[in-house]
Design an enzyme around this catalytic site. Structure first.
Site, PDB file in Angstrom:
ATOM      1  N   GLY A 239       1.218  -1.132   0.126  1.00 38.66           N
ATOM      2  CA  GLY A 239      -0.152   0.325   0.068  1.00 38.66           C
ATOM      3  C   GLY A 239       0.767   1.035  -0.251  1.00 38.66           C
ATOM      4  O   GLY A 239       0.577   1.842  -0.373  1.00 38.66           O
ATOM      5  N   PRO A 276       4.355  -5.474  -0.535  1.00 38.51           N
ATOM      6  CA  PRO A 276       4.396  -4.362  -2.264  1.00 38.51           C
ATOM      7  C   PRO A 276       4.340  -4.733  -3.052  1.00 38.51           C
ATOM      8  O   PRO A 276       4.767  -5.615  -3.605  1.00 38.51           O
ATOM      9  CB  PRO A 276       5.747  -3.456  -1.537  1.00 38.51           C
ATOM     10  CG  PRO A 276       6.792  -4.823  -1.066  1.00 38.51           C
ATOM     11  CD  PRO A 276       5.739  -5.167  -0.570  1.00 38.51           C
ATOM     12  N   GLY A 277       3.517  -3.554  -3.556  1.00 32.01           N
ATOM     13  CA  GLY A 277       3.126  -4.092  -5.474  1.00 32.01           C
ATOM     14  C   GLY A 277       3.552  -2.889  -5.950  1.00 32.01           C
ATOM     15  O   GLY A 277       4.357  -2.683  -6.459  1.00 32.01           O
ATOM     16  N   ARG A 278       2.829  -1.464  -5.899  1.00 29.38           N
ATOM     17  CA  ARG A 278       3.202  -0.454  -6.891  1.00 29.38           C
ATOM     18  C   ARG A 278       3.966  -0.191  -6.776  1.00 29.38           C
ATOM     19  O   ARG A 278       4.755   0.343  -7.531  1.00 29.38           O
ATOM     20  CB  ARG A 278       2.209   0.611  -6.019  1.00 29.38           C
ATOM     21  CG  ARG A 278       1.882   1.821  -6.874  1.00 29.38           C
ATOM     22  CD  ARG A 278       0.702   2.482  -5.900  1.00 29.38           C
ATOM     23  NE  ARG A 278      -0.294   2.346  -5.973  1.00 29.38           N
ATOM     24  CZ  ARG A 278      -1.735   2.168  -7.163  1.00 29.38           C
ATOM     25  NH1 ARG A 278      -1.710   2.425  -7.791  1.00 29.38           N
ATOM     26  NH2 ARG A 278      -2.327   1.742  -6.126  1.00 29.38           N
ATOM     27  N   ARG A 314      -5.942   2.754 -15.864  1.00 27.07           N
ATOM     28  CA  ARG A 314      -6.069   3.768 -14.308  1.00 27.07           C
ATOM     29  C   ARG A 314      -7.201   5.125 -15.009  1.00 27.07           C
ATOM     30  O   ARG A 314      -7.468   5.479 -13.847  1.00 27.07           O
ATOM     31  CB  ARG A 314      -4.578   4.110 -13.944  1.00 27.07           C
ATOM     32  CG  ARG A 314      -3.869   2.568 -13.790  1.00 27.07           C
ATOM     33  CD  ARG A 314      -2.690   2.725 -12.667  1.00 27.07           C
ATOM     34  NE  ARG A 314      -3.329   2.973 -11.358  1.00 27.07           N
ATOM     35  CZ  ARG A 314      -2.478   4.091 -11.088  1.00 27.07           C
ATOM     36  NH1 ARG A 314      -1.955   4.772 -11.613  1.00 27.07           N
ATOM     37  NH2 ARG A 314      -3.434   4.372  -9.919  1.00 27.07           N
ATOM     38  N   CYS A 346     -13.800   4.594 -28.052  1.00 27.41           N
ATOM     39  CA  CYS A 346     -15.020   5.244 -28.771  1.00 27.41           C
ATOM     40  C   CYS A 346     -15.717   5.373 -27.365  1.00 27.41           C
ATOM     41  O   CYS A 346     -16.714   5.171 -27.084  1.00 27.41           O
ATOM     42  CB  CYS A 346     -16.306   4.709 -29.535  1.00 27.41           C
ATOM     43  SG  CYS A 346     -15.131   4.310 -31.530  1.00 27.41           S
ATOM     44  N   GLU A 347     -15.074   6.089 -26.155  1.00 25.10           N
ATOM     45  CA  GLU A 347     -16.074   6.684 -25.064  1.00 25.10           C
ATOM     46  C   GLU A 347     -14.938   7.207 -24.695  1.00 25.10           C
ATOM     47  O   GLU A 347     -14.232   7.915 -25.364  1.00 25.10           O
ATOM     48  CB  GLU A 347     -15.625   5.521 -24.042  1.00 25.10           C
ATOM     49  CG  GLU A 347     -16.296   4.053 -24.674  1.00 25.10           C
ATOM     50  CD  GLU A 347     -16.169   3.248 -23.113  1.00 25.10           C
ATOM     51  OE1 GLU A 347     -16.428   3.722 -22.292  1.00 25.10           O
ATOM     52  OE2 GLU A 347     -16.623   2.135 -22.817  1.00 25.10           O
ATOM     53  N   TYR A 375      -0.301  -1.871 -11.628  1.00 24.93           N
ATOM     54  CA  TYR A 375      -1.433  -1.975 -12.617  1.00 24.93           C
ATOM     55  C   TYR A 375      -1.059  -1.442 -13.721  1.00 24.93           C
ATOM     56  O   TYR A 375      -2.433  -0.332 -13.937  1.00 24.93           O
ATOM     57  CB  TYR A 375      -2.298  -1.251 -11.113  1.00 24.93           C
ATOM     58  CG  TYR A 375      -2.412  -1.974  -9.894  1.00 24.93           C
ATOM     59  CD1 TYR A 375      -2.533  -2.794  -9.937  1.00 24.93           C
ATOM     60  CD2 TYR A 375      -1.326  -0.660  -9.689  1.00 24.93           C
ATOM     61  CE1 TYR A 375      -1.908  -3.655  -8.486  1.00 24.93           C
ATOM     62  CE2 TYR A 375      -1.147  -1.586  -7.847  1.00 24.93           C
ATOM     63  CZ  TYR A 375      -1.212  -3.048  -7.599  1.00 24.93           C
ATOM     64  OH  TYR A 375      -1.607  -3.302  -6.619  1.00 24.93           O
TER      65      TYR A 375
END
Ligand code: LLP
Length: 421
Positions: A239, A276-278, A314, A346-347, A375
């Site tokens: 985190g 930890p990842g991020r 993201r 197309c959004e 991510y």
């Protein structure tokens, strides 16, 4: 700090000009820096020096085999949340005794796979899961080591979609019920209760919520020991946030985090795990994209890129900010202008940034999204029938494609048309 720097006005990934990679693989693509991945892993490892510990990389952040093997060879464990992640970690050579299994919905099949292949511990999130785990382990003649994830009801002060430690979230068991749940776990034959697990959210930019949660874990450790449980391992989750905007105050460093862990939990003489990842992968990766058109709209200019929300979701999903920089460094004093930076999907949600100040750009110019290593690729999809984009790993002056771009045929031929259509 990362290893994506301008050298002589040209953006490099370590010693490789990013434009050389673009010429070799085409755009868009992800590129990761080995030195940055390892640097971030070692920062955490060293921050916990003096405590018995294991850094278990949360591989959901970026799970390419080459990334897992790079970190695994440096001594990292892995935090996995599915049977697929467990298999990926094992395929990259991570031994079972360095893999922890988290997640609210582990199936009996996933549990069996991990027990067969070897596992350090399961981080159990509910009583029904506990029952299934015990039954599966017993049927295999095994005893499963577990921690129980407690929900400390702490506000992580992060984006609502990535906060996990409030009582309204689906994660863990309420800490107020912990003693009863631990007693239940201890009564089940297939479980060995070894510790406590907590994870309160992602992209935290302040240590205070961590400290509040860890203080509760410290108190609970003493209570559970008094109840007769042999609590000897604490999994503190992941985190810790990263600086996405270079103009903002930087979040605390792993060293600050490590000092806080020692202060709040050091006296308990437990083995510490963190997930930890991020912070390991985030700033170790870029997404590189090309300008297709510059389109003048009503009072604004759009930069239309060949990368889109399906490649990096993201911004659309969390209103996330990513620094976007040109591959050629603008000359000092270059006047900037505002652009809306968008993809071809197309959004309207396929918007990376609104009114972002950039040096003037033209069709075919290349840009890099910074902090896209975590991510990014893992959350991509083939929406609008856009094949998954390749991943590239750099080490010094070498680079290699670590996931190639599939052909259109490969993408289309995964479908089958029943004969009755
Ligand atoms: N451990 C557990 C149990 C987790 O659920 C997570 C992340 C981590 C560790 C790693 O957290 P980190 O150190 O990376 O913050 N897709 C979102 C982030 C989702 C995080 C989910 N859980 C994003 O792009 O911001």
């Amino acid at each position: 700090m990362d290893h994506f720097l301008y050298k002589n006005g040209v953006l490099h990934a370590e010693d490789v000009p990013v434009a050389d990679i673009a010429a070799a693989v085409g755009t868009p693509f992800y590129v990761y820096s080995t030195a940055t991945l390892l640097r971030h892993f070692r920062l955490f490892d060293e921050a916990l020096d003096g405590m018995d510990h294991l850094v278990c990389y949360a591989m959901k952040a970026a799970s390419n085999q080459a990334i897992l093997k790079t970190l695994g060879d440096a001594g990292a464990g892995m935090d996995v949340v599915s049977g697929g992640e467990y298999r990926r970690a094992r395929a990259a050579g991570i031994p079972g005794d360095r893999i922890v299994f988290s997640g609210v919905g582990k199936t009996a099949d996933e549990i069996r796979t991990a027990l067969e292949g070897g596992i350090r511990q399961f981080n159990v999130e509910s009583e029904p899961e506990m029952e299934v785990l015990s039954a599966v382990a017993t049927s295999m003649g095994k005893v499963a080591p577990i921690t129980i994830r407690v929900n400390p009801d702490v506000d992580a002060k992060t984006h609502a979609k990535i906060a996990t430690g409030k009582s309204e979230n689906k994660f863990g068991i309420p800490i107020a019920r912990a003693r009863a749940v631990y007693a239940h776990a201890a009564s089940l034959p297939g479980l060995d209760v070894i510790g406590i697990d907590v994870h309160i959210g992602s992209q935290l930019t302040d240590l205070a919520p961590f400290e509040a949660a860890y203080q509760k874990v410290a108190d609970l450790t003493e209570q559970l020991r008094a109840d007769g449980h042999n609590i000897r391992r604490l999994d503190l989750g992941g985190g810790l946030g990263i600086p996405y905007e270079r103009t903002n105050a930087a979040p605390p460093l792993p060293t600050d985090y490590g000092a806080m862990v020692k202060r709040t939990l050091g006296h308990l003489d437990c083995e510490i795990e963190i997930e930890p990842g991020r912070l390991i992968a985030g700033n170790a990766g870029l997404m590189v994209s090309k300008v297709i058109y510059v389109k003048s709209g009503e009072g604004r200019d759009f930069l239309i890129l060949d990368g889109a929300m399906n490649d990096l979701i993201r911004p659309a999903m969390y209103d996330a900010y990513h620094d976007i920089i040109p591959l050629n460094e603008p000359a000092p004093g270059t006047e900037q202008q505002p652009y809306d930076i968008v993809g071809p999907v197309c959004e309207s949600g396929d918007t990376f940034a609104k009114q972002r100040m950039m040096p003037p750009l033209a069709a075919d110019d290349l840009v890099a999204f910074r902090s896209a290593g975590a991510y990014g690729a893992v959350m991509s999809s083939e929406y609008n029938s856009r094949p998954l984009i390749p991943e590239v790993l750099v080490k010094g002056d070498q680079f290699a494609v670590i996931r190639r771009r599939p052909s259109f045929e490969e993408m289309i031929n995964r479908d089958t048309i029943p004969e009755w259509v």
